[in-house]
Design an enzyme around this catalytic site. Structure first.
Site, mmCIF file in Angstrom:
data_model
loop_
_atom_site.group_PDB
_atom_site.id
_atom_site.type_symbol
_atom_site.label_atom_id
_atom_site.label_comp_id
_atom_site.label_asym_id
_atom_site.label_seq_id
_atom_site.Cartn_x
_atom_site.Cartn_y
_atom_site.Cartn_z
ATOM 1 N N CYS A 116 -37.253 1.643 91.335
ATOM 2 C CA CYS A 116 -38.318 1.994 92.282
ATOM 3 C C CYS A 116 -37.899 1.788 93.721
ATOM 4 C CB CYS A 116 -39.610 1.282 91.960
ATOM 5 S SG CYS A 116 -39.525 -0.490 91.865
ATOM 6 N N GLU B 204 -34.626 0.125 94.748
ATOM 7 C CA GLU B 204 -33.270 -0.300 95.036
ATOM 8 C C GLU B 204 -32.420 0.869 95.520
ATOM 9 O OE1 GLU B 204 -34.913 -0.851 92.241
ATOM 10 O OE2 GLU B 204 -34.823 -2.967 91.704
#
Ligand code: SF4
Ligand code: SF4
Lengths: 304, 781
Positions: B440, B442
């Protein structure tokens, strides 16, 4: 700068607004308005003087405010506070004492420079389109302040706009024109008597000013028509306004559907909401209201 | 494009969607059973070999499933959305939940699964083999007492990363489609042959390099099983149109992923098989697809030039691919599910941005990805759009239009911030320019960056604050692991309060690092991912799994929540107790102990809520406290090594993160009332967002324009005038204005955060169409 110390009374500064002019804008709401539109959703904008508001739903009944007031302007009655308005001078001491944030003074006196400090915070986001919009209240009810604020913004390379009712002497408006990029100009009714009934003033001055602005051709004008049930949201009234708009050389109008956001604010100021109980328009009705304008050859935008 | 084609496409996708959505996902025992059988057969062999052989056994026997209307095939099992079981990581929660504790799978409050009686029986049968052998068992047996107790008081929490694989990476899809798995296998075999077995270093590489060809061959055989199944179905198919489709599926699966893809469709099928096998090998989530528009475009262009592909047809194939990505589900233990609610698997596709040469990277496949998202409307995949000054207007506009649909997609990522900060961490400019979103929030370099979850331990900032204000003693349990320098009643100055924060933060940070490094070590030993490692540079070259340090780049991070609560609480103490003295420390302590329920409690709470500044409103007073408090954590965490340090990769250090997913809700349960006016048990703030309901005067830049940590979820909504105006034009998206001016050093208010960010990991999470970085809403807990 000479204008940076000009003072005005402002009741709100709203950053990151995307509906009141191009791009990302900061809206400065000046206090005071010559009109008293029954549907007005910002009753705290109407009077020029700061005033105390009381949000009963936030009050926890601790009564600390009462002791803090040196004028004996607060009494506790039943489950809430009563403000003895004739005694209150809106000094704000009680609001400081209130832990719950149930008391608030609407309106504070600020200098142009102080406002610009706030406006500058978002400079990187304005890009080429965004900037400052002076709203109200009626910006031209504080003509010196509004003109100085717009000049300051323009000098810093921001785009400038006002949202105005147009109800001000031309001498109050004209000094600002040199610094004004866009005028969001309200048109509420074409009929002078109906206009007086709904807003407390005739529309003659407003139409006259609009004519001068349009003829002057300096600032861009966007005409905005609030859609108010029981006032102007009927085919005849709309068609009459469409004619006015066309005669003024407009090619497009913004239609702003009436909403109910003001209700609790009226209560907080111990005022009656004249438009209480008026239903908001349905999407279908709003769509219908484009028609009189479009048949007059005008583009329409809902919101805007 | 013909209208008829579009209608046919829409109908096909609607049917495939329905097929995925009409039933609950189903739990299967197939993988677990096959894995267990294989482990029993290979007892005593090196673990990498055992892992490769187990994968081989699974892929040769697991159910194959081709659904009506599918053009891209390959399934996790016999049900359209099958969840397999991964007992090698953990069976403790499985054992409990098979008996309905705390819920039967089909009766959970969220993330439900169906399961058959027979599956329950089979799973119960294999559990005894695994008890004492799982990753979790190993970690637990090695944990120091302090770490266990830190968990007991909920200052740290773990679940997912002990009980599941790592995920969070982008493998070398480019190599898969351009070289084929056979090509990669040949590389591994050459490396194996080239080893100097008299050199112990090389001898160490031998098991892994022996294991790689086993895994890659197994993957190829798996595809061939699909080819055979498609042929069989085609022979029986009466509808001539579907028959042709099945024949095409068969010939595609015969070629890929073994050989280099020759068409857009083959490339897509090859990518999907790879993605699917990664999901079967391990259950780590956030296995992402990298710069899909970049590696797919050459195939698209060639096929269009040859006249065998149209935009419309490519869109249909990509939509079929999206539906397959949506079919990926993971079963997590209920306790972990609460921290990542909503079946999230975070398979991220990155589009746009710039090429390594600095040109704009947008192409037709970029638009296909956006159109497919707008039309398929599923929660998977996630889409991330890279943004830079050279992004074309059409692309910006299309992104804004898709955001406007309210799907929470795409997220926007700012090249101007991310690329330089990657370079500052030792990533080459070429690699940095090629970054892509993972999971989501990184960031990684496709094909080169090891597992990079920013969600190892959950570091509960709210709890750490509570401990700091109470001399290190946990109010709920009475446990005092790290005595502090006093408590609210005794602190003489705000400096003492900050000192208390630092003492506890450092102590619990250490517990988090100890735990996580231990978990890394046991994973290296017990659950190597051979297939995955084979597809990441430079594992084959180094003869190492990713866990052993095979990746080119390797950084990892924890996860935290409650930054805003800490900042708001500290600001309230500073202002109301030490500056304005409207409340004493003793009074405040009493109010917190009683959860604001004493006679004056509500007034104190209102005071805390209304008379002290709140993080996220562009107010220096509290934002600088946030910088100091969070900055301390960032600075400290950056000093710890990961287990890969010095073993090959660039990096090998811990980093900070502000990623939360839905952990703020369960983490809040264990935290008593806090001086920001939050009541006991209420959720903590997410990521680096303001606390719930407190971002009242958001400006476009009212939070740090560069992240304070490794993953940042930025919540942002323009002020609405309440008149139902049109959605913002792309120019009104503040991200457009993110440029170097904003990060200019002359801006005093920004300086603080920039300093912090200099130490943190480069992530700029952009504007999302909705609140959080994950795709589904957290369940009520
Ligand atoms: S101080 Fe505020 S909360 Fe207390 S009685 Fe007065 S208005 Fe109500
Ligand atoms: S504003 Fe001043 S005068 Fe008015 S009620 Fe409050 S304290 Fe009294």
């Amino acid at each position: 700068m000479a204008f940076s110390r000009v003072q005005g009374v402002v009741f709100n500064i709203q950053r990151y607004s995307i509906h009141d002019g191009p791009g990302i804008r900061t809206l400065v709401f000046v206090k005071g308005c010559p009109l008293r539109c029954g549907w007005c959703c910002n009753p705290e904008s109407q009077r020029r003087e700061p005033e105390l508001g009381y949000m009963r739903s936030r009050c926890i009944g601790c009564r600390r405010c009462i002791d803090s007031c040196g004028r004996g302007a607060l009494v506790f009655e039943g489950d809430g506070l009563r403000i003895l308005r004739e005694r209150c001078d809106a000094c704000g001491r009680c609001a400081v004492a209130c832990a719950a944030g149930a008391l608030e003074v609407f309106g504070r006196t600020v200098t142009v420079e102080e406002v610009m400090d706030e406006v500058r915070r978002d400079t990187p986001f304005y890009g080429s389109g965004g900037g400052l919009t002076v709203s109200g209240g009626e910006p031209f009810s504080q003509p010196d302040f509004t003109a100085a604020l717009l000049a300051a913004a323009k000098e810093e390379g921001l785009t400038t706009a006002v949202e105005t009712s147009g109800c001000a002497p031309w001498e109050a408006i004209s000094p600002a024109l040199g610094s004004l990029g866009l005028v969001l100009y309200d048109l509420k009714h074409a009929d002078p008597d109906r206009h007086r009934e709904g807003t407390g003033a005739s529309n003659e001055l407003i139409l006259e000013n609009l004519g001068k602005l349009a003829a002057g051709g300096r600032a861009r004008i966007r005409l905005r028509v609030p859609l108010i049930p029981r006032f102007n949201a009927d085919p005849n009234s709309l068609a009459a306004m469409a004619r006015v708009a066309r005669d003024m050389g407009m090619t497009e109008v913004d239609l702003l559907p009436y909403h109910l956001l003001g209700t609790s604010k009226y209560k907080s100021l111990d005022r009656e909401y004249p438009w209480a109980g008026v239903e908001r328009l349905t999407d279908r009705e709003i769509e219908e209201m484009r028609r009189p304008f479009e048949s007059a050859g005008l583009g329409t935008r809902i919101g805007g | 494009m013909t209208g008829e084609e579009a209608i046919g496409r829409r109908e096909r996708i609607a049917r495939l969607r329905d097929c995925m959505l009409e039933r609950m996902p189903e739990i299967s025992a197939e993988r677990a059973r096959l894995l267990t059988e294989s482990y029993k057969e290979t007892d005593g062999a090196p673990m990498v070999i055992r892992r490769a052989k187990a994968l081989e056994k699974i892929l040769s026997n697991i159910s194959v499933l081709i659904l009506p209307d599918e053009l891209i095939v390959g399934s996790q099992g016999a049900h359209p959305r099958t969840a397999q079981i991964f007992p090698e990581y953990c069976v403790s929660w499985l054992k409990r939940e098979l008996d309905g504790d705390p819920y039967n799978f089909w009766e959970r409050p969220g993330d439900r699964f169906s399961i058959s009686r027979e599956t329950i029986r089979q799973l119960k049968e294999i559990i005894p083999y695994w008890e004492g052998r799982t990753n979790e068992d190993r970690v637990m047996s090695l944990l120091p007492e302090s770490v266990k107790r830190a968990r007991e008081i909920d200052a740290i929490h773990w679940g997912g990363h002990v009980a599941a694989g790592d995920g969070h990476l982008i493998v070398d899809y480019e190599a898969v489609i351009n070289e084929g798995l056979d090509g990669i296998r040949a590389r591994a075999e050459r490396a194996l042959e080239g080893l100097d077995l008299t050199d112990p270093e090389d001898l160490r590489k031998r098991p892994f390099l022996t294991a790689v060809p086993i895994a890659l061959k197994a993957a190829v055989e798996f595809a061939r099983r699909y080819a055979a199944e498609a042929r069989r179905m085609a022979d029986r198919e009466m509808d001539p149109r579907r028959k042709r489709e099945l024949q095409e599926i068969a010939s595609t699966c015969e070629r890929v992923p073994a050989s280099p893809a020759t068409t857009f469709r083959e490339a897509l099928q090859s990518v999907w098989f790879t993605q699917l096998i990664l999901q079967i090998e391990s259950n780590g989530h956030s296995v992402s697809l990298g710069r899909f528009d970049q590696y797919m475009y050459p195939f698209y262009r060639r096929d269009v030039e040859r006249g065998i592909l149209t935009y419309e047809r490519a869109l249909e194939l990509v939509q079929c691919f999206y539906v397959k990505l949506f079919s990926v589900v993971k079963l997590r233990g209920w306790n972990h599910t609460r921290y990542v609610a909503g079946h999230p698997v975070f398979q991220n596709i990155t589009i746009g941005g710039q090429t390594a040469r600095g040109d704009d990277a947008v192409n037709e496949v970029t638009y296909i990805c956006l159109d497919a998202m707008a039309e398929t409307k599923l929660t998977q995949p996630s889409l991330s759009a890279r943004w830079w000054p050279g992004s074309p207007a059409r692309y910006r506009k299309r992104c804004a239009e898709v955001i406007r649909l309210g799907l929470g997609q795409p997220a926007l990522f700012n090249d101007e911030v991310i690329v330089p900060s990657l370079v500052a961490r030792g990533v080459t400019l070429e690699d940095a320019s090629n970054y892509a979103a993972v999971g989501c929030v990184e960031i990684g370099v496709p094909a080169k960056w090891g597992y990079c979850p920013s969600g190892r331990c959950h570091f509960n900032m709210g709890k750490v604050l509570e401990l700091a204000l109470n001399n290190g003693r946990d109010r709920r349990t009475g446990i005092q692991l790290c005595p502090g320098n006093g408590d609210l009643a005794s602190f003489k100055s705000f400096d003492e309060v900050m000192e208390a924060w630092r003492i506890q933060a450092e102590y619990y940070l250490k517990q988090h690092i100890i735990f996580d490094n231990l978990n890394e070590l046991t994973k290296e030993e017990l659950v190597a991912d051979v297939f995955c490692s084979a597809l990441l540079q430079d594992c084959i070259g180094r003869g190492k799994t990713i866990h052993q340090g095979g990746a080119v780049y390797d950084f990892i991070a924890g996860q935290q929540c409650g930054t805003a609560n800490v900042a708001d609480s500290l600001a309230a103490i500073k202002k109301l107790v030490f500056e304005e003295r409207v409340i004493t420390g003793t009074e405040l302590a009493r109010a917190l102990e009683t959860n604001f329920e004493g006679p004056d409690g509500e007034r104190v709470r209102q005071l805390l809520l209304n008379k002290a500044p709140k993080f996220g409103n562009d107010d220096d007073y509290v934002d600088l406290i946030a910088r100091d408090a969070f900055g301390f954590y960032v600075e400290k965490v950056n000093t710890y090594k990961t287990v890969k340090y010095g073993r090959g990769p660039t990096g090998g250090m811990w980093q900070a993160s502000t990623s939360t997913v839905s952990a703020n809700v369960p983490s809040g349960l264990a935290v008593g009332a806090t001086p920001d006016g939050r009541k006991a048990g209420d959720p903590l703030a997410e990521g680096c967002s303001p606390a719930q309901g407190r971002g009242t005067s958001l400006g476009p830049g009212s939070r740090p324009e560069r992240p304070a940590g490794r993953g940042e979820v930025r919540r942002q909504a323009p002020q609405h005038n309440g008149l139902g105006g049109p959605a913002p034009e792309p120019e009104a998206l503040p991200f457009v204005a993110f440029d170097r001016r904003r990060t200019g050093e002359n801006d005093r208010r920004r300086e603080g955060f920039l300093r912090t960010q200099g130490l943190a990991h480069p992530i700029q999470r952009g504007l999302r169409g909705h609140a959080e970085g994950c795709d589904e809403q957290p369940v009520e807990v």
